[in-house]
Write an enzyme that holds these catalytic residues in place. Structure first.
Site, PDB file in Angstrom:
ATOM      1  N   LYS B  76      30.416  48.586  38.086  1.00 26.05           N
ATOM      2  CA  LYS B  76      31.387  47.559  37.698  1.00 26.05           C
ATOM      3  C   LYS B  76      31.670  46.644  38.887  1.00 26.05           C
ATOM      4  CE  LYS B  76      35.981  47.331  35.439  1.00 26.05           C
ATOM      5  NZ  LYS B  76      37.135  48.158  34.986  1.00 26.05           N
ATOM      6  N   SER B 171      38.628  47.458  30.394  1.00 33.80           N
ATOM      7  CA  SER B 171      37.989  46.331  31.063  1.00 33.80           C
ATOM      8  C   SER B 171      36.572  46.607  31.539  1.00 33.80           C
ATOM      9  CB  SER B 171      38.842  45.902  32.267  1.00 33.80           C
ATOM     10  OG  SER B 171      38.894  46.953  33.227  1.00 33.80           O
ATOM     11  N   SER B 195      40.580  51.803  30.900  1.00 39.62           N
ATOM     12  CA  SER B 195      39.510  50.817  31.055  1.00 39.62           C
ATOM     13  C   SER B 195      38.099  51.381  31.012  1.00 39.62           C
ATOM     14  CB  SER B 195      39.692  50.039  32.365  1.00 39.62           C
ATOM     15  OG  SER B 195      40.601  48.988  32.161  1.00 39.62           O
TER      16      SER B 195
END
EC number: 6.3.5.7
Lengths: 542, 526
Positions: B76, B171, B195
């Site tokens: 990420k 996210s 997330s």
């Protein structure tokens, strides 16, 4: 002096200066609690307007000032409080900056064990209660030299609380009475130093140096227990000596390792405290007392002219937000009793172990000087206050047979006087401890007179590298050991000055001194005045 | 080959059935084909090929570094990667190339993993859709799956198909999509309020949030320091356990990590669940929960019960305060953490130079999106001296109550809690953006964020496809630092439900090799 008032304080201050005049013929000795004491005399400039303020006020309605201090001492450590960057003064800009110091995203603080130990040791030396659990907080503000936008500090639960700092001032008619005062210590907290901003007004630029950002600080908060600049300066000086003795901070004000914020208010005794103002970043011993006294004076003037004291910093303060630092778990300390079994010594800090390592503190050193060498207390303060003087004194003592009192007197009067005259520090002195010890030995075994000794001392100052014995023989300053020769000189002098002899026979007591002086001159100061006096008296009475 | 699990492909590498470079190239080509999903912000092709080459040399010499050697992974874009741009999907960090690796990244690289790229997210991980980043939203690969298309065929007709795509959740939507489309075998996400688990549920992959303190946060650009954990996204529970084994343990650079050493482990295969006690928190049965998810949830509970486990209803009484409490704590820490972005040391800096203050203001105005700025504003409000007691301190107290709820339940003998991960399956983007980020986050984190407040381990496991043909995940929550036990239960469950593999043939018709070994597994669970 139980309720310190400004008026009394000013007297005490002059006292502190007078005390040196009493104790030292050169009048340039160190004032108690003052590092650059030679310049201390100038601080009387600051007290002048205070007296004026008092005069212009209602005479019977004296003002009392209340001074509290926040002192930031840079911890003497190899690396910063939360990062591995080196700590070093005057390194090239931004050369000592880790990713954490520059607040690169994702970096985390890792607490430096050495800084914690320094805080515990300082807390113990200042008689604090050491909190076995303390917490870190973020204090937010937007300064360019604070890269993270917050400072990590200990707001809620600091590492040490409720201590005291004892410092001494001179009082009494001859200013030879040393009185101990106590300022309470509210807390000692660990926190990060900020970087430095350099403002280039011309190009309207701000340049940032982050070398200092993240260096460990001990913030020592002193309760408002002081009543004038001199007391504050004396307390700061004592703290400085303690930190230096502990080795927890070099506490060099010129290098910014010790910085002082003062909060100041004035009020009439018996009435509530006045509104306080802050004087920030006092980073010179010289200006500390002066700045505080000027602020006291300003406040008194304002109030006497019917104006109010406004606290500019207070309104700003309430906007600053605190938050617990989530990246640091509570700081846990142990003592021998609470130490978890099998704990890795690298992972735990034992308060008792640090207590065992406490070195001799300045108050103990002074006590030792008084006990061991019969030194006057006020002299013990001077010896400690002058950087390097204690070591110098001890080295001289080691190498001389002279009486300690004699050594003290020579060091405080002659040696320190010369240093001050030439504006030198002890370690810059051309006279080594060995040279002074040798000189005192010559004096002690009556090889030279004390006036000859002073001549030798002055010569030592000028001609580096020569030993006292060399100077004595070059200048033929040895005392005349030959009694018959001295007898002859005395006779010759008496014959040359019949009027003086006559005056003496008529009972003028001062005449003999004149004769002694003449004989000494004739012997080039190489004769012992007491021996001369004996010979003259014998001859005159015969 | 790409459709295999990490463990399978690792075995294939060891046996020489495929080389690391071949594997890397296949993944790179798939990344190119799925570029329109917007899963990756940066594809580190050169670095990946070089790493694969080095891995290949090791394999040739017989010095493989272990299970991860030569395995393509994705990270990420809020983990610091040395020499590779790290943006947090924000203008503020566009062009920022960190000089250091996050500890978790370094650990993966030290094991020989091949870094394919940095995955997309909501700006600074603030969101639950992966729709609010400066590089645009991530599209859920299931939007293009055979399963979903068949179910919605009649509806999609006549409409602009491209506007009908679904969100990934967030996210960590980029990481979830990357794993779901076989462009890597594991991906790092981050999990502050859900997330990692939320997009895992929406994309039909396993999303694991470790216990707080088990895995280092050093190098993870923080959202909420006291809740953030690096998350792991994989295609099966075993793979998550392998990656966890590589990442877990003390990090001298993160003082909040556990002191005790953690050894890599292999998950046992449970055959008997009769000694297990599964708790079903009654407060998680909310009116907003879709009937389909609710029914899958109760079927899962029944499954455990039918296999002999003790399944009991439990209460987490402070659940309803959790979201608002989370909001206060999250925004406060955000306000604090974001203070460092001032344009001085790194990142975006505006052109205005009339004063330092003006520079700060413009830099932050230009650098952050509305969501970030909104959270900073709220956080600064809560941190004001006059508000601190009323909001922050209170929220901290509520947080303690919420954490205690879990402690009490686990102390009563419950081993693992079983809950939904999300209220429903993924929704179309057009639907999702009808509400603002704050509303969506509050809704979507409902089952996940309390876990972060309590620091517990939790994992979302894909269960079945909904009537629409979209994945639904269920969440298991374990005791703090009982991550291994949690994953063991999840692994047993995963085996029972036999979740189907995405069928993306229509999407990538020339990638048949990806799916050669797959068959539409019978969903014997339903």
């Amino acid at each position: 002096m139980a309720a310190p008032m400004l008026r009394g304080c000013c007297l005490a201050r002059r006292g502190a200066l007078a005390c040196i005049d009493g104790g030292s013929r050169h009048g340039r000795g160190a004032a108690i609690g003052c590092r650059s004491s030679g310049k201390r005399g100038r601080s009387s400039v600051a007290q002048q307007p205070l007296i004026t303020a008092q005069k212009s006020g209602k005479g019977e309605h004296a003002w009392a000032a209340v001074v509290g201090l926040e002192i930031h001492a840079q911890i003497s450590s190899n690396s910063k409080l939360f990062s591995g960057s080196q700590v070093q003064f005057a390194a090239p800009p931004n050369s000592l900056v880790s990713f954490f110091d520059a607040s690169l995203p994702g970096t985390l603080p890792v607490l430096n064990r050495r800084c914690v130990e320094a805080a515990v040791m300082t807390g113990l030396a200042l008689k604090c209660h050491i909190n076995k659990k303390s917490l870190f907080d973020r204090k937010h503000y937007f300064y360019a030299d604070l890269p993270a936008g917050y400072q990590i500090t200990q707001q809620r639960l600091p590492i040490a609380v409720n201590g005291s700092l004892e410092y001494s001032v001179c009082v009494g008619k001859k200013r030879s009475q040393v009185i101990t005062r106590t300022a309470r210590i509210k807390q000692i907290q660990l926190e990060q130093d900020s970087g430095k901003s350099l403002h280039d007004e011309l190009r309207s630029q701000t340049l940032i140096d982050l070398n200092r950002a993240g260096v460990g600080l001990l913030e020592v908060v002193l309760e408002p227990d002081m009543s004038c600049g001199e007391e504050a300066a004396t307390a700061v000086r004592e703290l400085q000596l303690i930190l230096q003795a502990l080795g927890t901070s070099q506490a060099n004000m010129a290098e910014g390792q010790l910085r002082v914020d003062a909060n100041i208010s004035v009020h009439h005794p018996g009435e509530p405290l006045g509104v306080r103002t802050e004087v920030k970043n006092l980073n010179s011993a010289r200006f500390l007392a002066r700045a505080i006294d000027s602020e006291i004076e300003r406040q008194i003037n304002e109030l006497e002219n019917g104006r109010e004291i406004l606290n500019e910093t207070r309104s700003f303060d309430c906007k600053l937000g605190f938050m617990p630092e989530p990246n640091l778990p509570p700081l846990l300390l142990y003592d021998t009793a609470s130490l978890p079994p099998g704990a890795d010594p690298q992972q735990v800090i034992n308060i008792d172990r640090i207590r065992e390592q406490l070195p001799e503190l300045p108050s103990e050193t002074r006590e030792q000087l008084v006990q061991q060498y019969g030194m006057l207390p006020e002299h013990s303060f001077t010896i400690l206050n002058e950087v390097g003087l204690l070591e110098f004194f001890q080295n001289v003592i080691k190498e001389t047979r002279a009486e300690p009192k004699k050594v003290t007197s020579w060091i405080l009067n002659n040696f320190l006087g010369f240093l001050k005259q030439q504006n030198l520090a002890v370690n810059e002195s051309p006279v080594t401890p060995s040279a002074l010890a040798e000189l005192l030995n010559l004096l002690d075994r009556k090889a030279i007179s004390s006036s000859a000794a002073k001549q030798v001392f002055e010569e030592l100052w000028r001609s580096k590298g020569k030993t006292p014995s060399q100077i004595v023989s070059e200048k033929q300053l040895e005392l005349m050991q030959d009694g018959e020769a001295l007898n002859q000189v005395c006779l010759a002098v008496m014959e040359e000055h019949p009027q003086v002899v006559l005056a003496m026979k008529r009972g003028n007591p001062r005449a003999i001194n004149k004769l002694i002086g003449l004989v000494r001159k004739a012997t080039l100061s190489r004769a012992d005045p007491t021996v001369i006096k004996e010979i003259l008296e014998k001859k005159l009475s015969s | 080959m790409l459709g295999r699990t990490l463990r399978e492909v690792s075995a294939a590498l060891k046996q020489g059935q495929i080389t690391p470079t071949e594997l890397c190239q296949k993944c790179l080509s798939l990344i190119k084909k799925t570029k329109f999903l917007n899963a990756y912000i940066t594809v580190s092709e050169e670095v990946a090929l070089k790493q694969a080459e080095e891995s290949e040399k090791r394999y040739k010499k017989g010095h493989s570094l272990g299970d991860l050697d030569g395995i393509p992974i994705a990270v990420k874009d809020n983990f610091s990667t040395s020499g590779i741009e790290t943006t947090c999907a924000s203008n503020m960090l566009k062009g920022y190339v960190p000089p250091y690796n996050a500890t978790v990244v370094q650990k993966l690289l030290d094991q020989g993993a091949v870094l394919m790229g940095k995955t997309n997210l909501d700006e600074f991980a603030m969101g639950s859709g992966s729709t609010d980043g400066v590089f645009g939203p991530v599209k859920n690969p299931w939007s293009y799956s055979k399963q979903y298309r068949e179910k919605t065929k009649h509806k999609a007709h006549g409409e602009n198909e491209d506007s009908n795509w679904l969100i990934t959740g967030g996210s960590s939507g980029g990481s979830a999509a990357a794993v779901a489309t076989f462009t890597c075998f594991a991906a790092l996400g981050s999990d502050t309020g859900g997330s990692t688990r939320n997009p895992a549920a929406h994309c039909g992959v396993v999303g694991f949030k470790p216990s707080y303190g088990l895995v280092s946060r050093h190098g993870l650009i923080p959202l909420v320091n006291s809740m953030d954990v690096p998350g792991i996204l994989t295609r099966c529970v075993d793979d998550a356990a392998i990656v966890l084994g590589m990442l877990a343990g003390h990090d001298p650079k993160d003082s909040t990590t556990v002191q005790d050493p953690v050894k890599p482990f292999t998950l046992p295969s449970l055959t008997d669940v009769s000694k297990l006690c599964i708790g079903i928190p009654k407060e998680y049965l909310t009116p907003e929960l879709s009937s389909e998810v609710q029914s899958l949830w109760s079927k899962a509970a029944n499954l455990f019960e039918s296999e002999g486990a003790k399944v009991i209803e439990v209460s987490l009484p402070h659940t309803s305060y959790s979201i608002v409490c989370y909001h206060v704590l999250c925004t406060s820490e955000v306000a604090s953490n974001m203070a460092r972005f001032d344009g001085l040391e790194y990142g975006h800096r505006c052109d205005i130079d009339v004063s330092t203050e003006a520079m700060y203001a413009a830099t932050r105005r230009e650098g952050f999106n509305d969501v970030v700025r909104g959270r900073i504003l709220s956080g600064n409000f809560f941190l004001l001296k006059e508000n601190y007691e009323n909001y922050f301190i209170k929220a901290q107290k509520v947080r303690r109550l919420i954490a205690n709820d879990f402690v009490n339940v686990f102390n009563s003998g419950v081993d693992v809690l079983l809950t939904p991960t999300t209220l429903r399956e993924a929704v179309p983007y057009q639907e999702f953006i009808k509400e603002d980020n704050r509303t969506r986050s509050a809704q979507d984190d409902i089952f996940t964020q309390a876990v972060n407040m309590a620091g517990l381990p939790a994992v979302s496991v894909p269960v079945a496809l909904s009537n629409q043909g979209l994945p639904v995940g269920l969440q298991f929550i374990g005791r703090a630092f009982h991550d291994q036990q949690l994953l063991t239960v999840a692994k047993w469950f995963e085996k029972q439900v036999q979740f189907p593999v995405t069928q993306l043939q229509e999407l990538m018709d020339d990638c048949s090799s990806v799916f050669e070994i797959e068959k539409l597994a019978s969903v014997n669970f339903c």
